[in-house]
Design a protein around this motif. Sequence first.
Motif, PDB file in Angstrom:
ATOM      1  N   LEU A  75      -2.229 -35.714  40.801  1.00  0.00           N
ATOM      2  CA  LEU A  75      -0.928 -35.450  41.418  1.00  0.00           C
ATOM      3  C   LEU A  75      -0.349 -36.778  41.863  1.00  0.00           C
ATOM      4  O   LEU A  75      -1.037 -37.571  42.514  1.00  0.00           O
ATOM      5  N   HIS A  76       0.903 -37.023  41.513  1.00  0.00           N
ATOM      6  CA  HIS A  76       1.581 -38.249  41.887  1.00  0.00           C
ATOM      7  C   HIS A  76       2.827 -37.877  42.696  1.00  0.00           C
ATOM      8  O   HIS A  76       3.659 -37.082  42.225  1.00  0.00           O
ATOM      9  N   ILE A  77       2.922 -38.457  43.883  1.00  0.00           N
ATOM     10  CA  ILE A  77       4.119 -38.257  44.709  1.00  0.00           C
ATOM     11  C   ILE A  77       4.752 -39.626  44.905  1.00  0.00           C
ATOM     12  O   ILE A  77       4.103 -40.551  45.418  1.00  0.00           O
ATOM     13  N   THR A  78       5.981 -39.776  44.481  1.00  0.00           N
ATOM     14  CA  THR A  78       6.679 -41.047  44.636  1.00  0.00           C
ATOM     15  C   THR A  78       7.648 -40.978  45.810  1.00  0.00           C
ATOM     16  O   THR A  78       8.023 -39.890  46.263  1.00  0.00           O
ATOM     17  N   GLU A  79       7.999 -42.163  46.311  1.00  0.00           N
ATOM     18  CA  GLU A  79       8.968 -42.269  47.423  1.00  0.00           C
ATOM     19  C   GLU A  79       8.620 -41.275  48.540  1.00  0.00           C
ATOM     20  O   GLU A  79       9.442 -40.465  48.951  1.00  0.00           O
ATOM     21  N   THR A  80       7.388 -41.386  49.012  1.00  0.00           N
ATOM     22  CA  THR A  80       6.907 -40.417  49.989  1.00  0.00           C
ATOM     23  C   THR A  80       7.754 -40.403  51.260  1.00  0.00           C
ATOM     24  O   THR A  80       8.315 -41.419  51.686  1.00  0.00           O
TER      25      THR A  80
END
Lengths: 111, 113
Positions: A75-80
């Motif tokens: 799972l990749h979450i960007t601009e958290t």
Amino acid sequence: GENVEQHPSTLSVQEGDSAVIKCTYSDSASNYFPWYKQELGKGPQLIIDIRSNVGEKKDQRIAVTLNKTAKHFSLHITETQPEDSAVYFCAASSTGNQFYFGTGTSLTVIP
Amino acid sequence: ETGVTQTPRHLVMGMTNKKSLKCEQHLGHNAMYWYKQSAKKPLELMFVYNFKEQTENNSVPSRFSPECPNSSHLFLHLHTLQPEDSALYLCASTAGADPETQYFGPGTRLLVL
């Protein structure tokens, strides 16, 4: 039976940075891989899922990748953002009746 | 909300009590699940019902007794529980037999004294 392992168990990132959570599975028959987000006092909520005929799926700031050969998915979450802080669970299923979950990753996004 | 409701949200009971947890789904699904969630452990599947028929029972002690009177309602009857049964009990539902999205309720936080 299936065995799903999830890493890391805790993760802290600065707001705006990316977060990556990894899971491995053991049963090559598994063909459905959902990711859930659980906030305090609530049940898990599906955020994204992927089936074994696809290598990558993206939904705005969230993406999931699947490597069937290596039996792992991430799972990749960007601009958290601070509201991304929660516990995230991966799962694997082959039958629709049995879902095998990872142990969860507690993500903290530091403002 | 996900369309799956659970009551009560919190429950404290003694080891000699009998209580019931209730789950209701408003999604038109035909499969319902009970999970146990304990700290630092993966979600543990307890029971699965498809079209009101129990299809899975993952070696759950008999002090937990499920009941599914129709495809929208699921109960978990509790009696003579142990302190180690204290956990968050989650109900979920899906639409079909092929791997489908599970929708979870908010859970019942159970404390056994």
